[in-house]
Design an enzyme around this catalytic site. Structure first.
Site, PDB file in Angstrom:
ATOM      1  N   HIS A 208      -5.594  -3.452  -2.442  1.00  0.00           N
ATOM      2  CA  HIS A 208      -5.135  -2.783  -3.384  1.00  0.00           C
ATOM      3  C   HIS A 208      -5.161  -3.072  -4.687  1.00  0.00           C
ATOM      4  O   HIS A 208      -4.839  -2.746  -6.044  1.00  0.00           O
ATOM      5  CB  HIS A 208      -4.072  -1.540  -3.253  1.00  0.00           C
ATOM      6  CG  HIS A 208      -3.803  -0.646  -2.130  1.00  0.00           C
ATOM      7  ND1 HIS A 208      -3.958   0.251  -2.650  1.00  0.00           N
ATOM      8  CD2 HIS A 208      -3.295  -0.566  -0.526  1.00  0.00           C
ATOM      9  CE1 HIS A 208      -4.355   1.145  -1.195  1.00  0.00           C
ATOM     10  NE2 HIS A 208      -3.894   0.913  -0.078  1.00  0.00           N
TER      11      HIS A 208
ATOM     12  N   LYS B 251     -11.849  -0.364  -1.454  1.00  0.00           N
ATOM     13  CA  LYS B 251     -11.415   1.233  -1.974  1.00  0.00           C
ATOM     14  C   LYS B 251     -11.669   1.505  -3.379  1.00  0.00           C
ATOM     15  O   LYS B 251     -12.582   1.570  -3.754  1.00  0.00           O
ATOM     16  CB  LYS B 251     -10.089   0.021  -2.050  1.00  0.00           C
ATOM     17  CG  LYS B 251      -9.440   0.414  -0.672  1.00  0.00           C
ATOM     18  CD  LYS B 251      -7.862  -0.420  -0.173  1.00  0.00           C
ATOM     19  CE  LYS B 251      -7.181   0.510   1.090  1.00  0.00           C
ATOM     20  NZ  LYS B 251      -6.605  -0.196   1.277  1.00  0.00           N
TER      21      LYS B 251
ATOM     22  N   SER C 153       0.625  -1.191  -0.052  1.00  0.00           N
ATOM     23  CA  SER C 153      -0.016   0.160   0.436  1.00  0.00           C
ATOM     24  C   SER C 153       1.172   1.847   0.213  1.00  0.00           C
ATOM     25  O   SER C 153      -0.196   2.269  -0.025  1.00  0.00           O
ATOM     26  CB  SER C 153      -1.138   0.299   0.647  1.00  0.00           C
ATOM     27  OG  SER C 153      -0.473  -0.273   2.566  1.00  0.00           O
TER      28      SER C 153
HETATM   29  C1  LIG Z   1      -6.837  -0.312   3.308  1.00  0.00           C
HETATM   30  C2  LIG Z   1      -6.233  -1.357   3.257  1.00  0.00           C
HETATM   31  C3  LIG Z   1      -6.612  -2.647   4.574  1.00  0.00           C
HETATM   32  C4  LIG Z   1      -8.241  -2.482   4.948  1.00  0.00           C
HETATM   33  O1  LIG Z   1      -9.330  -2.537   4.260  1.00  0.00           O
HETATM   34  P1  LIG Z   1     -10.552  -2.149   4.808  1.00  0.00           P
HETATM   35  O2  LIG Z   1     -11.752  -2.127   4.718  1.00  0.00           O
HETATM   36  O3  LIG Z   1     -10.089  -0.495   4.553  1.00  0.00           O
HETATM   37  O4  LIG Z   1     -10.424  -1.749   6.220  1.00  0.00           O
HETATM   38  C5  LIG Z   1      -6.261  -4.363   4.794  1.00  0.00           C
HETATM   39  N1  LIG Z   1      -5.263  -4.449   3.660  1.00  0.00           N
HETATM   40  C6  LIG Z   1      -4.848  -3.469   2.878  1.00  0.00           C
HETATM   41  C7  LIG Z   1      -3.194  -4.010   2.151  1.00  0.00           C
HETATM   42  C8  LIG Z   1      -5.146  -2.087   2.945  1.00  0.00           C
HETATM   43  O5  LIG Z   1      -4.367  -1.206   2.512  1.00  0.00           O
END
Ligand SMILES: *Cc1c(COP(=O)(O)O)cnc(C)c1O
Length: 395
Positions: free
Chosen positions: A211, A242, A183
């Site tokens: 992602h 996302k 990320s």
């Molecule tokens: C954003 C993210 C999460 C968490 O996801 P949410 O739905 O925002 O709680 C988990 N793992 C990674 C790699 C992320 O980038």
């Protein structure tokens, strides 16, 4: 008076953050999450969201959410295991499993709770979780909650992974876990190599595709599909928050994994399920992924254009292979200063420093989306050029 005294220790810690230039007030949006947003009263170009495909404001998602809310109500009223499983929750899970080419899937309230629930419950004392050192905080916390031993391998280093697998050869269950796309750097896990090593040692594999969902693979099916590894990764975790544009997390996996998690994953057992509108909007998002693949093509075209522009200007963009492009500047204070200048120039791109990224690798983290126009990206590059030169980040 008394309350003030009790919070004094927090005030002191906050003062320390302020002294180090690391105190960051929340940026407040007064508009929808879109390519342009009103932040703290100013209209700016948005390079900070995870809204890869512009789905947060897609009419099909909004309509689905409103319709389900009208028909089924604003909330679900219970945890999934008591009375909070609605037909629409299970419909979403069937659709996700079908989309990901797995036997089953299970939805959690967020990606964060999905990782927590899976890692905390799936393996136990005497087992081992082997984890990439740059995995997301929710994976780290899930591992902390598990009774299994933890074994951290060097970032994307297959030889080191193999050493860890060798060391734990005799464990009952070995679970290898990695982000699909990392990320903060936007680099991709070497999944084919990871699957190869894990299979040789009989280890389970879990990929966090937060992602990569909606970004990599056919119609955005994720990193496993991208590498042609369908059926060889035991647990594909993903987020609905996302690229999918709504809220939630899920695990796509064989049926026994789903059945087990229903009985043991604590966020699933002890926290209320999504409002029906959330599930309905997520289903609509899958429909959009299948019906409008041009969004993903446009996302990658925008990514290439923006990355090339940053490189041409002389910025260091690290090892990114995805729409997440870090602009690495070094010192944390420089990253924050550049972010502030960009904001002044009408571009919203957050600075990120230690401890989220290593000391000396502070950066502006940018994410382009499929809905940015060429003109918007050119405007962003102009702001980067101006801000970068003013601070001596580029010549
Ligand atoms: C954003 C993210 C999460 C968490 O996801 P949410 O739905 O925002 O709680 C988990 N793992 C990674 C790699 C992320 O980038």
């Amino acid at each position: 008076m008394i309350t003030e005294k009790k919070t004094q220790f927090l005030v002191e810690e906050l003062d320390q953050l302020k002294k180090n230039g690391l105190f960051r007030p929340l940026r407040v949006l007064a508009s929808a999450q879109d390519t342009e947003v009103v932040v703290d009263g100013k209209r700016v170009l948005n390079l900070s969201s995870n809204n890869y495909l512009g789905l947060t404001t897609h009419p099909r998602l909004k309509r689905a959410m409103v319709k389900a809310t009208e028909e089924l109500g604003a909330g679900s009223g219970a945890v999934r295991t008591i009375a909070g499983t609605m037909a629409i929750h299970e419909e979403l899970e069937r659709r996700l499993a079908e989309f990901k080419h797995t036997e089953a899937s299970l939805v959690f309230q967020s990606g964060f709770t999905a990782n927590l629930g899976v890692l905390q419950s799936l393996v136990k004392e005497g087992d081992v979780i082997i984890s990439d050192e740059l995995n997301h905080a929710s994976i780290i916390d899930g591992i902390r909650l598990s009774k299994a031993e933890r074994s951290i391998f060097k970032h994307r280093d297959l030889d080191d992974l193999e050493r860890h697998l060798e060391k734990h050869r005799e464990k009952r269950v070995k679970l290898v876990v990695t982000d699909g796309v990392f990320s903060m750097d936007g680099d991709i896990a070497p999944l084919a190599g990871i699957v190869d090593r894990a299979e040789r040692f009989g280890a389970m594999i879990m990929v966090d595709d937060a992602h990569a969902s909606g970004v990599l693979g056919k119609n955005g099916r994720g990193s496993v599909n991208h590498f042609g590894l369908d059926g060889r990764v035991d647990l594909q975790m993903g987020t609905l928050s996302k690229a999918i544009g709504v809220l939630g997390g899920y695990v796509a996996a064989p049926q026994p994994v789903r059945d087990f998690l229903i009985h043991r994953a604590r966020p699933f057992l002890f926290s209320t399920s999504h409002p029906p509108g959330v599930a309905a909007a997520c289903i609509a998002a899958i429909d959009v992924l299948l019906a409008e693949p041009e969004r993903i093509e446009r996302l990658w075209a925008n990514t290439a254009r923006f990355k090339a522009g940053l490189k041409r200007l002389g910025f260091e963009t690290g090892a990114s292979e995805t729409p997440i492009t870090p602009v690495i500047v070094g010192k944390g204070s420089v990253a924050m200063e550049l972010s502030d200048r960009l904001f002044g120039l009408g571009v919203f791109a957050q600075g990120i420093g230690y401890p989220t990224v290593p000391e000396g690798r502070a950066r502006i983290r940018t994410i382009v989306t499929s809905v940015h126009t060429d003109q918007q990206l050119d405007r962003a590059l102009e702001a980067f050029e101006k801000g970068g030169k003013e601070l001596g980040v580029i010549a």
